[in-house]
Structure formats: C-alpha cells, structure tokens
Motif scaffolding. Structure first.
Motif, PDB file in Angstrom:
ATOM      1  N   VAL A  32       0.845  -1.202   0.000  1.00  0.00           N
ATOM      2  CA  VAL A  32       0.000   0.000   0.000  1.00  0.00           C
ATOM      3  C   VAL A  32       0.876   1.246   0.000  1.00  0.00           C
ATOM      4  O   VAL A  32       1.884   1.312   0.712  1.00  0.00           O
ATOM      5  CB  VAL A  32      -0.941  -0.001   1.219  1.00  0.00           C
ATOM      6  N   PHE A  33       0.482   2.230  -0.788  1.00  0.00           N
ATOM      7  CA  PHE A  33       1.190   3.503  -0.862  1.00  0.00           C
ATOM      8  C   PHE A  33       1.238   4.160   0.517  1.00  0.00           C
ATOM      9  O   PHE A  33       0.213   4.282   1.193  1.00  0.00           O
ATOM     10  CB  PHE A  33       0.465   4.421  -1.849  1.00  0.00           C
ATOM     11  N   VAL A  34       2.428   4.563   0.924  1.00  0.00           N
ATOM     12  CA  VAL A  34       2.608   5.208   2.221  1.00  0.00           C
ATOM     13  C   VAL A  34       2.326   6.709   2.076  1.00  0.00           C
ATOM     14  O   VAL A  34       2.950   7.376   1.248  1.00  0.00           O
ATOM     15  CB  VAL A  34       4.045   5.002   2.741  1.00  0.00           C
ATOM     16  N   PRO A  35       1.383   7.273   2.830  1.00  0.00           N
ATOM     17  CA  PRO A  35       1.096   8.702   2.696  1.00  0.00           C
ATOM     18  C   PRO A  35       2.323   9.549   3.019  1.00  0.00           C
ATOM     19  O   PRO A  35       3.011   9.301   4.003  1.00  0.00           O
ATOM     20  CB  PRO A  35      -0.032   8.939   3.700  1.00  0.00           C
ATOM     21  N   ARG A  36       2.590  10.526   2.170  1.00  0.00           N
ATOM     22  CA  ARG A  36       3.757  11.401   2.325  1.00  0.00           C
ATOM     23  C   ARG A  36       3.381  12.652   3.109  1.00  0.00           C
ATOM     24  O   ARG A  36       2.244  13.135   3.039  1.00  0.00           O
ATOM     25  CB  ARG A  36       4.291  11.840   0.968  1.00  0.00           C
ATOM     26  N   SER A  37       4.375  13.199   3.788  1.00  0.00           N
ATOM     27  CA  SER A  37       4.128  14.416   4.572  1.00  0.00           C
ATOM     28  C   SER A  37       3.715  15.577   3.679  1.00  0.00           C
ATOM     29  O   SER A  37       2.926  16.432   4.090  1.00  0.00           O
ATOM     30  CB  SER A  37       5.366  14.779   5.392  1.00  0.00           C
ATOM     31  N   ARG A  38       4.226  15.638   2.435  1.00  0.00           N
ATOM     32  CA  ARG A  38       3.878  16.758   1.557  1.00  0.00           C
ATOM     33  C   ARG A  38       2.391  16.798   1.222  1.00  0.00           C
ATOM     34  O   ARG A  38       1.858  17.854   0.869  1.00  0.00           O
ATOM     35  CB  ARG A  38       4.699  16.685   0.266  1.00  0.00           C
ATOM     36  N   THR A  39       1.714  15.655   1.330  1.00  0.00           N
ATOM     37  CA  THR A  39       0.293  15.613   0.983  1.00  0.00           C
ATOM     38  C   THR A  39      -0.561  16.327   2.017  1.00  0.00           C
ATOM     39  O   THR A  39      -1.762  16.536   1.811  1.00  0.00           O
ATOM     40  CB  THR A  39      -0.150  14.153   0.778  1.00  0.00           C
ATOM     41  N   ALA A  40       0.049  16.766   3.122  1.00  0.00           N
ATOM     42  CA  ALA A  40      -0.669  17.632   4.055  1.00  0.00           C
ATOM     43  C   ALA A  40      -1.140  18.908   3.359  1.00  0.00           C
ATOM     44  O   ALA A  40      -2.172  19.489   3.736  1.00  0.00           O
ATOM     45  CB  ALA A  40       0.219  17.984   5.249  1.00  0.00           C
ATOM     46  N   LEU A  41      -0.414  19.346   2.328  1.00  0.00           N
ATOM     47  CA  LEU A  41      -0.849  20.537   1.583  1.00  0.00           C
ATOM     48  C   LEU A  41      -2.151  20.255   0.840  1.00  0.00           C
ATOM     49  O   LEU A  41      -3.007  21.140   0.732  1.00  0.00           O
ATOM     50  CB  LEU A  41       0.237  20.976   0.600  1.00  0.00           C
ATOM     51  N   LEU A  42      -2.319  19.063   0.332  1.00  0.00           N
ATOM     52  CA  LEU A  42      -3.573  18.690  -0.326  1.00  0.00           C
ATOM     53  C   LEU A  42      -4.743  18.826   0.643  1.00  0.00           C
ATOM     54  O   LEU A  42      -5.810  19.349   0.292  1.00  0.00           O
ATOM     55  CB  LEU A  42      -3.476  17.257  -0.842  1.00  0.00           C
ATOM     56  N   VAL A  43      -4.529  18.375   1.867  1.00  0.00           N
ATOM     57  CA  VAL A  43      -5.579  18.458   2.888  1.00  0.00           C
ATOM     58  C   VAL A  43      -5.906  19.909   3.208  1.00  0.00           C
ATOM     59  O   VAL A  43      -7.075  20.317   3.206  1.00  0.00           O
ATOM     60  CB  VAL A  43      -5.158  17.698   4.163  1.00  0.00           C
TER      61      VAL A  43
ATOM     62  N   GLU B 244      -2.947  16.792  -6.048  1.00  0.00           N
ATOM     63  CA  GLU B 244      -1.501  17.005  -5.937  1.00  0.00           C
ATOM     64  C   GLU B 244      -0.891  16.811  -7.320  1.00  0.00           C
ATOM     65  O   GLU B 244      -1.343  15.971  -8.104  1.00  0.00           O
ATOM     66  CB  GLU B 244      -0.910  16.011  -4.938  1.00  0.00           C
ATOM     67  N   VAL B 245       0.166  17.580  -7.618  1.00  0.00           N
ATOM     68  CA  VAL B 245       0.753  17.538  -8.958  1.00  0.00           C
ATOM     69  C   VAL B 245       2.229  17.890  -8.869  1.00  0.00           C
ATOM     70  O   VAL B 245       2.670  18.539  -7.909  1.00  0.00           O
ATOM     71  CB  VAL B 245       0.002  18.523  -9.895  1.00  0.00           C
ATOM     72  N   GLY B 246       3.001  17.456  -9.845  1.00  0.00           N
ATOM     73  CA  GLY B 246       4.401  17.849  -9.917  1.00  0.00           C
ATOM     74  C   GLY B 246       4.530  19.288 -10.375  1.00  0.00           C
ATOM     75  O   GLY B 246       3.739  19.768 -11.198  1.00  0.00           O
ATOM     76  N   GLU B 247       5.516  19.989  -9.855  1.00  0.00           N
ATOM     77  CA  GLU B 247       5.686  21.397 -10.183  1.00  0.00           C
ATOM     78  C   GLU B 247       5.842  21.616 -11.685  1.00  0.00           C
ATOM     79  O   GLU B 247       5.309  22.583 -12.247  1.00  0.00           O
ATOM     80  CB  GLU B 247       6.899  21.971  -9.441  1.00  0.00           C
TER      81      GLU B 247
ATOM     82  N   ALA C  42       5.774  20.827  -1.910  1.00  0.00           N
ATOM     83  CA  ALA C  42       4.527  20.302  -2.454  1.00  0.00           C
ATOM     84  C   ALA C  42       3.844  21.333  -3.345  1.00  0.00           C
ATOM     85  O   ALA C  42       3.931  22.540  -3.114  1.00  0.00           O
ATOM     86  CB  ALA C  42       3.583  19.906  -1.326  1.00  0.00           C
ATOM     87  N   THR C  43       3.146  20.815  -4.364  1.00  0.00           N
ATOM     88  CA  THR C  43       2.337  21.647  -5.249  1.00  0.00           C
ATOM     89  C   THR C  43       0.968  21.006  -5.391  1.00  0.00           C
ATOM     90  O   THR C  43       0.860  19.804  -5.629  1.00  0.00           O
ATOM     91  CB  THR C  43       2.990  21.773  -6.636  1.00  0.00           C
ATOM     92  N   VAL C  44      -0.067  21.813  -5.238  1.00  0.00           N
ATOM     93  CA  VAL C  44      -1.450  21.353  -5.330  1.00  0.00           C
ATOM     94  C   VAL C  44      -2.195  22.283  -6.275  1.00  0.00           C
ATOM     95  O   VAL C  44      -1.916  23.490  -6.330  1.00  0.00           O
ATOM     96  CB  VAL C  44      -2.112  21.352  -3.933  1.00  0.00           C
ATOM     97  N   MET C  45      -3.143  21.730  -7.035  1.00  0.00           N
ATOM     98  CA  MET C  45      -4.021  22.554  -7.854  1.00  0.00           C
ATOM     99  C   MET C  45      -5.453  22.368  -7.390  1.00  0.00           C
ATOM    100  O   MET C  45      -5.904  21.234  -7.162  1.00  0.00           O
ATOM    101  CB  MET C  45      -3.889  22.198  -9.335  1.00  0.00           C
ATOM    102  N   THR C  46      -6.138  23.481  -7.196  1.00  0.00           N
ATOM    103  CA  THR C  46      -7.571  23.459  -6.938  1.00  0.00           C
ATOM    104  C   THR C  46      -8.262  23.938  -8.209  1.00  0.00           C
ATOM    105  O   THR C  46      -7.731  24.777  -8.945  1.00  0.00           O
ATOM    106  CB  THR C  46      -7.961  24.360  -5.762  1.00  0.00           C
TER     107      THR C  46
END
Length: 282
Positions: A74-85, A224-227, A254-258
C-alpha cells in the motif's frame, strides 16, 4: 521484551545508518517500540536494512497528526500531501459532500474528517484491492464506504453534479522516472499508485476531464501535482470549464491545484488565499 541497553541501541543506530537510513536514531526507537521480543526486533531490523519501508514494518504511518494503518504493497502517505488536505479545507464550505479518488490507505479522507465542518463523506475509491482493504479498516469508524474501481466509475449515479469536493492524490510520476524513485517505493508500493504514464498526467487528465460532470456548481477538485506539470494541467482544467489555482508550499516541497466549477461571480470566496506560508496563483 527486555529493555534494549544503550550499547545495543547504538549498534542498531549504526547498522541503520550504514544502510542509508537518514533518520536512523528515530527509526531505531520506533522499531524497538514496535517489537515484542529480541527476535522480532532482529527481524524488523533485517527487513529495514533490506529496504522495506519503515511504515510497512510498523503497520502505520504518521499523517497530519494521525497514525494511519498501512500494509505491504500500500502507498505510504507522504508528509507533503498535508498541503492537499489544507488546500481542500480552504476551498470547502460547511456540510460539504466529499469524495476521495485514488485513496490508497484513506489518509486524506481521515484527515479531512477532522478538519471540515460536518462533512458528508460519500466515498473513498481506489483501483487496487489491497489499498481498498487497508482504507476500509482505517475508515471503518467514520462509516465511509470504500469502493474498488476506476476513478468515478464506482460512485452512485446520484453523485453526478452533487459533489462539493473531490480530492485525489493520483499517481503523477512519469513512467521513465520510476527507476529514479527510492528503492523502498519501487519495490514495496503498488506500481498503480506511482505510475502516471508518459508525462505523469495520464490519470490526472482523466480525473480533470471527468470531474465537471460530478462536481456541484461551486464545487472543487483538489489534486496534488508535480511542479513541472502545472502548466499542462492548468490547460486541461481550463479546457473543461474549471477555474484552476495553484497552491505551493516550499517547506513541504509540495504543489497542489484546486479547480472550481463556477457557480456565480463569488465562487472564489472560499479560495485558498490566506494559507500561511503558501503561495497561490491562477
């Protein structure tokens, strides 16, 4: 298990450090806490030295202040994904109807449950049965249905045009870049959670082009997306009638798009402006 002596602990730290573990002391402490016998500890250390993710060995990963259960594959959640939240919370009003795609362990849904005001968590979805089983355990107390299938396909028809928030940490690593990932990702996480196709956007394009049919007026897609993928994904989102914004966090890397489905002139009122330490742009 008897206490580990300082000398034994130092030896453990040295072994992990020699194996390339950057946070060897912290990892050693967690492995000691997670073992119920000297034999179990030795086995965990051997597996960590061989490259298994620490989180798979412990059975949990820390994400947004929570312990999220994970299992091998299972994919381990990354700390950078806190920006998605945080970006999702910033654009979402009260009593939001929420779906998570590519949910993996269900970490994002779990974090959103404690941060959104009275959300209606409709479902979490993943294509990988192993991830679905893991997410079902993690989200059982929230009574969130976890569906196995391809993106929006498993959702009930009643959700069409009714979702206030769709979040997705979809795979966005280009296929040619997969060999550059750390071995613990390449060898121990499902390829379907990592491989984003030739340019990394194969899955995200499908999410973006399908989202307008599922979002309510004023609803948001948050991904979440690559820069280096921002410009292309912005073009895709704009092309299907969504209004994109970019949120970046340099500390998290981290980079996120809304992307909002427009409803009225005031559709930006709940936008991500004001997120401390983060930059947003259209």
């Amino acid at each position: 298990m008897r206490p580990v002596s300082p000398a034994e602990f130092d030896a453990l730290v040295r072994r992990l450090r020699e194996a390339g573990c950057v946070w060897a002391e912290d990892e050693s402490r967690l492995l000691v806490e997670g073992a119920d016998s000297p034999e179990a500890l030795a086995g965990l250390v051997d597996r960590r030295v061989a490259g298994e993710p620490l989180e798979h060995l412990l059975g949990w990963a820390e994400f947004c202040g929570e312990r999220i259960g994970v299992r091998p594959g299972v994919f381990v959640p990354r700390s950078r994904t806190a920006l998605l939240v945080s970006a999702a919370v910033a654009v979402t009003g009260p009593a939001a109807t929420v779906v998570e795609l590519c949910c993996g362990s269900g970490a994002v849904t779990s974090a959103l449950a404690g941060r959104l005001t009275t959300p209606r968590l409709v479902a979490a979805v993943d294509l990988d049965p192993t991830a679905v089983a893991c997410a079902r355990r993690n989200l059982a107390d929230l009574a969130v249905p976890v569906l196995c299938g391809d993106l929006f396909a498993p959702l009930p028809a009643a959700c069409r045009g009714a979702l206030d928030l769709v979040v997705a940490n979809a795979p966005y690593v280009p296929t040619t870049a997969l060999p550059l990932l750390p071995p613990e990702s390449r060898w121990h996480e499902a390829p379907v959670a990592l491989d984003g196709g030739p340019d990394g956007l194969a899955v995200l394009r499908r999410v973006a082009t399908t989202a307008p049919r599922w979002l309510a007026p004023g609803g948001h897609l948050v991904v979440e997306v690559g820069e280096d993928q921002v410009d292309e994904l912005r073009t895709v989102l704009t092309g299907v009638g969504l209004v994109p914004e970019v949120v970046r966090d340099g500390d998290l890397g981290a980079t996120v798009m809304t992307a909002c489905r427009p409803a009225c002139a005031g559709h930006r009122r709940n936008g991500p402006a004001g997120m401390a330490g983060r930059r947003t742009e259209n």
